[in-house]
Design an enzyme around this catalytic site. Structure first.
Site, PDB file in Angstrom:
ATOM      1  N   THR A   1      -2.726 -12.052  18.405  1.00 46.94           N
ATOM      2  CA  THR A   1      -3.832 -11.309  19.017  1.00 46.94           C
ATOM      3  C   THR A   1      -5.056 -12.225  19.045  1.00 46.94           C
ATOM      4  O   THR A   1      -5.555 -12.619  17.990  1.00 46.94           O
ATOM      5  CB  THR A   1      -4.128 -10.053  18.180  1.00 46.94           C
ATOM      6  OG1 THR A   1      -2.914  -9.296  18.076  1.00 46.94           O
ATOM      7  CG2 THR A   1      -5.219  -9.205  18.811  1.00 46.94           C
TER       8      THR A   1
ATOM      9  N   PHE B   1       2.906  -5.714  20.520  1.00 51.15           N
ATOM     10  CA  PHE B   1       2.501  -4.341  20.186  1.00 51.15           C
ATOM     11  C   PHE B   1       3.388  -3.707  19.114  1.00 51.15           C
ATOM     12  O   PHE B   1       3.284  -2.503  18.877  1.00 51.15           O
ATOM     13  CB  PHE B   1       2.516  -3.464  21.446  1.00 51.15           C
ATOM     14  CG  PHE B   1       1.452  -3.845  22.447  1.00 51.15           C
ATOM     15  CD1 PHE B   1       0.163  -3.346  22.338  1.00 51.15           C
ATOM     16  CD2 PHE B   1       1.734  -4.730  23.467  1.00 51.15           C
ATOM     17  CE1 PHE B   1      -0.833  -3.715  23.237  1.00 51.15           C
ATOM     18  CE2 PHE B   1       0.741  -5.109  24.376  1.00 51.15           C
ATOM     19  CZ  PHE B   1      -0.543  -4.596  24.257  1.00 51.15           C
TER      20      PHE B   1
ATOM     21  N   ASN C   1      -5.445  -1.284  20.443  1.00 52.78           N
ATOM     22  CA  ASN C   1      -5.595  -1.072  18.998  1.00 52.78           C
ATOM     23  C   ASN C   1      -6.894  -0.351  18.668  1.00 52.78           C
ATOM     24  O   ASN C   1      -6.936   0.497  17.780  1.00 52.78           O
ATOM     25  CB  ASN C   1      -5.536  -2.415  18.260  1.00 52.78           C
ATOM     26  CG  ASN C   1      -4.104  -2.782  17.918  1.00 52.78           C
ATOM     27  OD1 ASN C   1      -3.184  -2.038  18.227  1.00 52.78           O
ATOM     28  ND2 ASN C   1      -3.915  -3.925  17.294  1.00 52.78           N
TER      29      ASN C   1
ATOM     30  N   CYS D   1      -3.978  -5.225  11.478  1.00 51.09           N
ATOM     31  CA  CYS D   1      -4.405  -5.237  12.881  1.00 51.09           C
ATOM     32  C   CYS D   1      -5.672  -4.411  13.150  1.00 51.09           C
ATOM     33  O   CYS D   1      -6.664  -4.968  13.621  1.00 51.09           O
ATOM     34  CB  CYS D   1      -3.268  -4.755  13.769  1.00 51.09           C
ATOM     35  SG  CYS D   1      -1.916  -5.942  13.811  1.00 51.09           S
TER      36      CYS D   1
ATOM     37  N   LYS E   1       0.545   1.694   5.114  1.00 52.84           N
ATOM     38  CA  LYS E   1       1.349   2.798   5.644  1.00 52.84           C
ATOM     39  C   LYS E   1       2.749   2.668   5.062  1.00 52.84           C
ATOM     40  O   LYS E   1       3.060   1.640   4.442  1.00 52.84           O
ATOM     41  CB  LYS E   1       1.378   2.767   7.173  1.00 52.84           C
ATOM     42  CG  LYS E   1       2.088   1.572   7.772  1.00 52.84           C
ATOM     43  CD  LYS E   1       2.192   1.757   9.276  1.00 52.84           C
ATOM     44  CE  LYS E   1       2.959   0.624   9.911  1.00 52.84           C
ATOM     45  NZ  LYS E   1       3.106   0.763  11.339  1.00 52.84           N
TER      46      LYS E   1
END
Ligand code: NAD
Length: 441
Positions: A122, A152, A217, A269, A330
């Site tokens: 990115t 992605f 994002n 990210c 997460k």
């Protein structure tokens, strides 16, 4: 078709393995000696469900190799992907491009024939043109094109995201149509297997592709900050944020995903990409207030959640034992980068808390980032032993089925602060807990 992948981290390793699964011959270049020796020995240095089997199958079939010799990797490669890190630059939030630029120089020195140099990392708008300049300056004789192909994938479902992407964005230098056509032909062949599943390949200019990644994002981060603010409002008004999110999400213009209220977004990210987009907009003297506010709301969120835990303990965590379930940003990843657990646990440690924590796969990565006095436990129930409060920070599936009675038997004080809304408030209250969650009455 041969391709090379520079960088064997979350993006390079997963997408390299998926390209090999498509039938391409992929040479992954990795400079981190620990990661490289793990890969060469058939061990996977990151946690990503399904990646071990994919890597093993394709390595055994001879389509996926690992090394640190870039000349060997790019020999005969028609496309060379750059998938190195772009962490935030210290101080101003802009992306640090030193690894990307170094990779561009190394590729230029190593190539012996035409290739498309494709940026998967990115990177800010203008980076692909800058990469082309670096390559021209390093090797004025080299015939090459550049493309921007932002990634992605989501950690935790990365393989499926690569094998069945919603879309593939490919930016080309449309100011040079002949070159763009030549590079497009190579990229069409790289992604040919996706045509069978009708995954859209979207061809744009370089700048649009680079910006699409940051915009996507930042939009998702904005959705999270939005629902977190709605959770606060629900608490004030006696509404329920889960029901609200369900009701909102049924509208397909909104969609149900990224509407889970929690302790604030983290990961490798969203935090860096929202900061970088704010910076890109500032430099372009264009307004980006929604994204700037998203960042501020998220920062405040983490501090507020630490405050909520302290308040649940009667205003002080000094000498209190805080049990923490989940540390990664997460579930289904070992990635601790920018996890909300980091500022929250540091705040609790400053307040004098004794921290005991458990995460199914993130504890190794957590150790250098969390307060050094944190005790790491063997499982969720061991974490609850003698705790004054239990805090849920990551919604790992295995935590949902924990028996409230088993927790109650082990804890000193029956207080739960569930920052991921994984438990049923009624069940928890029936089990005698003082139970706080996010945005629910
Ligand atoms: P990472 O740090 O896990 O991996 C980068 C790897 O590149 C490291 O292993 C590093 O040792 C290696 N490397 C650096 N310079 C090198 C060189 N010159 N030659 C060979 N190897 C080199 O990072 P990541 O999470 O894979 O992210 C890479 C890029 O992809 C970033 O720009 C990131 O923003 C973007 N991205 C990440 C994700 C994600 O979920 N992690 C998703 C989409 C996009």
């Amino acid at each position: 078709m041969r391709i090379a992948m520079i960088g064997g981290g979350y993006v390079g390793l997963v997408s390299g393995a998926c390209f090999a699964e498509f039938g391409l011959h992929v040479a992954v270049v990795e400079t981190n000696p620990d990661r490289l020796s793990a890969l060469r020995e058939g061990r996977i240095p990151i946690y990503e469900p399904g990646l071990d089997v994919l890597v093993e199958t394709n390595a055994r079939a001879g389509r996926l190799t690992f090394g640190d010799d870039i000349a060997q990797a790019v020999a005969g490669a028609e496309a060379v992907f750059i998938a190195v890190g772009t962490p935030p630059r210290n101080g101003d939030g802009a992306a640090d491009l030193q690894y990307v630029h170094a990779a561009a120089r190394q590729i230029a020195q190593a190539l012996t024939g035409y290739a498309v140099i494709v940026t998967k990392s990115t990177v800010p708008v203008g980076s692909s043109r800058r990469i082309a300049e670096i390559i021209r300056a390093t090797r004025p004789d080299l015939d090459f094109d550049v493309a921007s192909n932002p990634e992605f994938l989501r950690e935790g479902s990365a393989i499926d995201d690569c094998m069945r992407p919603d879309r593939v964005i490919i930016g080309l230098d449309q100011k040079q149509p002949e070159r763009a056509r030549r590079a497009e032909a190579v990229m069409q062949r790289v992604y040919k297997p996706l045509k069978k599943i009708d995954a859209p390949l979207v061809f744009t200019g370089l700048e649009t592709a680079e910006l699409t990644k940051y915009a996507s994002n930042s939009f998702l981060a904005m959705k999270i900050s939005f629902i977190n603010e709605m959770a606060d409002l629900c608490e004030k008004l006696g509404a329920n944020v889960q029901e609200l999110a369900y009701g909102m999400g049924l509208d397909d213009r909104i969609g149900s995903r990224f509407l889970n209220a929690g302790p604030g977004y983290g990961g490798s990210c969203f935090p860096k990409d929202t900061l970088a987009l704010s910076r890109i907009a500032q430099e372009a003297q264009s307004g980006c207030r929604l994204v700037e506010t998203t960042v501020q709301v998220n920062e405040a969120r983490k501090a507020a959640m630490a405050g909520r835990i302290i308040a649940a303990c009667g205003g002080s965590v000094n000498n209190k034992t805080v049990a923490v379930l989940g540390l990664t940003f997460k579930p289904e990843t070992d990635d601790m980068r920018e996890s909300a657990s980091i500022p929250i646990l540091h705040r609790l440690a400053e307040g004098g808390a004794r921290l005991q924590a458990y995460d199914p796969v993130g504890m190794d990565a957590a150790k250098s980032l969390l307060p050094p006095e944190t005790t790491y436990c063997e499982n969720a129930l061991a974490t609850a032993q003698d705790a004054d409060v239990l805090v849920v920070l990551t919604e790992w599936e295995q935590f949902r089925s924990i028996s409230p009675n088993a927790l109650a038997q082990r804890m000193r004080n029956k207080i739960i602060v569930d920052l991921r809304n994984i438990f049923d408030p009624a069940v928890m209250r029936e089990s005698g807990f003082s139970y706080l969650s996010v945005g629910r009455p």
